[in-house]
Design a protein around this motif. Structure first.
Motif, PDB file in Angstrom:
ATOM      1  N   SER A 152      -2.424   3.388  -4.079  1.00  0.00           N
ATOM      2  CA  SER A 152      -1.945   2.474  -3.033  1.00  0.00           C
ATOM      3  C   SER A 152      -2.745   1.175  -2.995  1.00  0.00           C
ATOM      4  N   GLU A 162      -5.561   7.037  -3.113  1.00  0.00           N
ATOM      5  CA  GLU A 162      -5.763   5.692  -2.556  1.00  0.00           C
ATOM      6  C   GLU A 162      -5.968   4.644  -3.656  1.00  0.00           C
ATOM      7  N   HIS A 202       0.829  -1.215   0.000  1.00  0.00           N
ATOM      8  CA  HIS A 202       0.000   0.000   0.000  1.00  0.00           C
ATOM      9  C   HIS A 202       0.865   1.267   0.000  1.00  0.00           C
TER      10      HIS A 202
HETATM   11 ZN   LIG Z   1      -3.151   5.195   1.883  1.00  0.00          ZN
END
Ligand SMILES: [Zn+2]
Length: 580
Positions: free
Chosen positions: A405, A402, A374
């Motif tokens: 990740s 995000e 991540h």
């Molecule tokens: Zn993150």
């Protein structure tokens, strides 16, 4: 800043405005630089462009200084001089810089060259709409209200942090107690869960009081800023330009349709594997076959951990493995858990040297592998976009950060065999990861929908709020047997710190997971193309609106059932194939 060739080990980005020897801990040295920027004319597009570059350079220097103090502090919580330097920055420097930065934003808004710059392409148009929102929302009279909200949140943190439970002869924090809820022995799990729950219930009313003080303050902040309600305020404050509250509610509907039935199926299987009559709240964290925790590497084998993670990245793309290796050679990894380190994990961008730093507390667990994948994705994002000259455009909105990740977790989950000689263990690791992904969506829908209700029902009574929470739990959550623990079910929301600290900030993870899962599906068809698209989208940084970042990655920016259902079905099928 200008990029020039530099000797190895030195940054290629050098200062042209900020003095080389600026001490960023000394506000009296920083202030004149802000004053100079505030006084400089920005009448022509050329002047404005140069000025923005200098604002960005000064901001980068200060951001990096703050990041380094934060990193130092998280790596050495027991060093008082490091703590002092960090606190000096957050208490004495940062608060003085914020109003100056705001005045720079105002100056930008008043520049006659603004329209001309906006016409020069999307980069400036993106910056323009972000800063316009900041300036439009700012109200002097909201500053003390924000401080009041922060104080209430500190009270919440203190209440939660002070919870110590005496369990089987020893004292534990709630975090420490959590590991007993993963124990194979059901009686131990139940007792630990009850001990933790009873402790929380002792402060239930206190936490309700804090929340009820926060709500009217937030409504007032919104009204002061001329917004119809606090939700509308947050939408603008969080720069949610490309989706509406209704889109989020539709997302929740899609989750109820396409995701909740799969969770019910997972619950049935869990119940069968555990051999229990009904699933109780303490039955969700244990391994359903009562096996000991997976051990992908030993706690002290940090190099092996890095090497194997790099192997996973290499299987995805040699370029990603090379990027990852630079983190090691530039000493931007601090991974091993040790005394004196802050808990948790993060990626932090050093904005002047334009390098990513990854911090975590690896203890040899499967979730450490997922964390490094991540944070590695965040680091790739930073590296891909670091040539963007303006720091304000370098990072993407959270909803896409995000994706960077979470995609690495999803694509990396196909390669857990790197860490496990035994195929069954790799499958078990993948299963637990995929189950976590599915189970997150309904919880996200509950937390998000709850807040939509809260902030569109000002002045509601405590019982009404509880009733709405229970309605959402019944709609989305696992059908557990709560008998005898109804109060725990009613107040489960109090654990979610986002409700207090960062209202509405949660759906971002759901939106991003949708993106990551789409990439995971695309990679099954054509891995090279999926990774090429991923990298191309990352390189855009924050210079495009969200829908364009998604489409550059070859995925749809859409949270309806049309997008969600095929993803959930694919996850469900994959899980049905994997052994428990
Ligand atoms: Zn993150």
């Amino acid at each position: 800043m200008v990029a020039t060739a530099a000797p190895a080990g030195k940054s290629i980005y050098r200062r042209t405005f900020v003095p080389q020897d600026l001490d960023a801990a000394d506000f009296s040295k920083i202030e004149p630089l802000y004053k100079a920027l505030l006084d400089r004319p920005v009448e022509t597009p050329e002047q404005l462009e140069k000025w923005l570059g200098d604002v960005s350079e000064l901001s980068s220097v200060i951001y990096e200084y703050g990041s380094r103090r934060y990193i130092d502090k998280s790596c050495h919580t027991d060093d008082t001089s490091i703590e002092k330097a960090y606190l000096h920055f957050v208490e004495n420097v940062e608060p003085q810089i914020k109003p100056l930065h705001f005045r720079l934003q105002q100056k930008y808004m008043q520049s006659p060259a603004r329209a001309a710059l906006r016409g020069k392409g999307t980069r400036y148009a993106i910056l323009d709409r972000k800063w316009a929102a900041d300036v439009e929302l700012f109200r002097e009279e909201n500053v003390p209200l924000e401080t009041e909200a922060t104080k209430l949140n500190n009270e919440y943190d203190k209440t939660m942090g002070a919870m110590i439970v005496h369990f089987r002869g020893k004292d534990y924090t709630l975090q420490q107690l959590a590991r007993f809820i993963e124990e194979p022995d059901r009686k131990t799990r139940q007792e630990a869960w009850e001990a933790s729950t009873n402790r929380r219930l002792q402060d239930r009313e206190k936490v309700e009081d804090v929340y009820e003080k926060l709500l009217p303050i937030r409504e007032k902040i919104a009204r002061n800023a001329g917004m119809s309600d606090y939700r509308a305020f947050v939408w603008k404050e969080n720069k949610r330009f490309d989706y509406t509250p209704q889109d989020c509610l539709k997302f929740a509907d899609a989750i109820a349709q396409a995701c909740v039935p799969i969770v019910a199926e997972l619950d049935r299987r869990r119940q069968k594997d555990l051999g229990v009559e009904t699933l109780r709240p303490w039955d969700l964290s244990v391994d359903p076959k009562n096996r000991p925790a997976l051990r992908p590497f030993k706690e002290t084998e940090t190099d092996l951990f890095i090497d194997k993670t790099k192997t996973i990245f290499h299987r995805l793309s040699p370029q990603l493995a090379d990027d990852f290796e630079t983190l090691r050679t530039r000493r931007n990894l601090d991974l091993q858990s040790r005394k004196g380190k802050q808990p948790g994990g993060y990626q932090c961008s050093l904005e002047e040297s334009r390098e990513p730093f990854v911090f975590m507390n690896a203890a040899g667990l499967q979730r450490d592998v997922e964390t490094l994948l991540h944070e590695g994705g965040h680091a790739f994002h930073h590296l891909a976009a670091r040539d963007e000259p303006l720091v304000f455009l370098r990072s993407a909105p959270m909803e896409f950060c995000e994706v960077a990740s979470m995609s690495m977790e999803a694509l990396g989950s196909e390669h857990f065999d790197v860490f496990y000689d035994n195929a069954a263990e790799a499958a078990r690791a993948k299963r637990s990861y995929l189950e976590g992904v599915i189970r997150f969506f309904p919880w996200m829908a509950i937390i998000d929908s709850f807040q939509h209700w809260i902030y569109t029902h000002p002045g509601h009574a405590r019982q009404q709020r509880t009733a709405e929470w229970l309605r959402l739990m019944d709609r989305f959550y696992s059908k557990l047997d709560w008998s005898g623990h109804e109060a725990a079910k009613e107040s489960l929301w109090q654990r979610q710190l986002h409700l207090f600290h960062a209202p509405f900030y949660y759906v971002e993870y759901g939106i991003a997971q949708l993106g990551a899962l789409q990439l995971w599906m695309k990679a099954k068809e054509d891995p090279r193309k999926a990774i090429a698209n991923y990298r191309a989208a990352l390189a855009l940084g924050g210079t495009k609106p969200l829908p364009e970042l998604f489409s550059a990655a070859g995925i749809a920016f859409d949270f309806s059932e049309k997008t969600l259902r095929p993803l959930m079905n694919a996850l469900g099928e994959e899980l049905a194939r994997l052994p428990s």
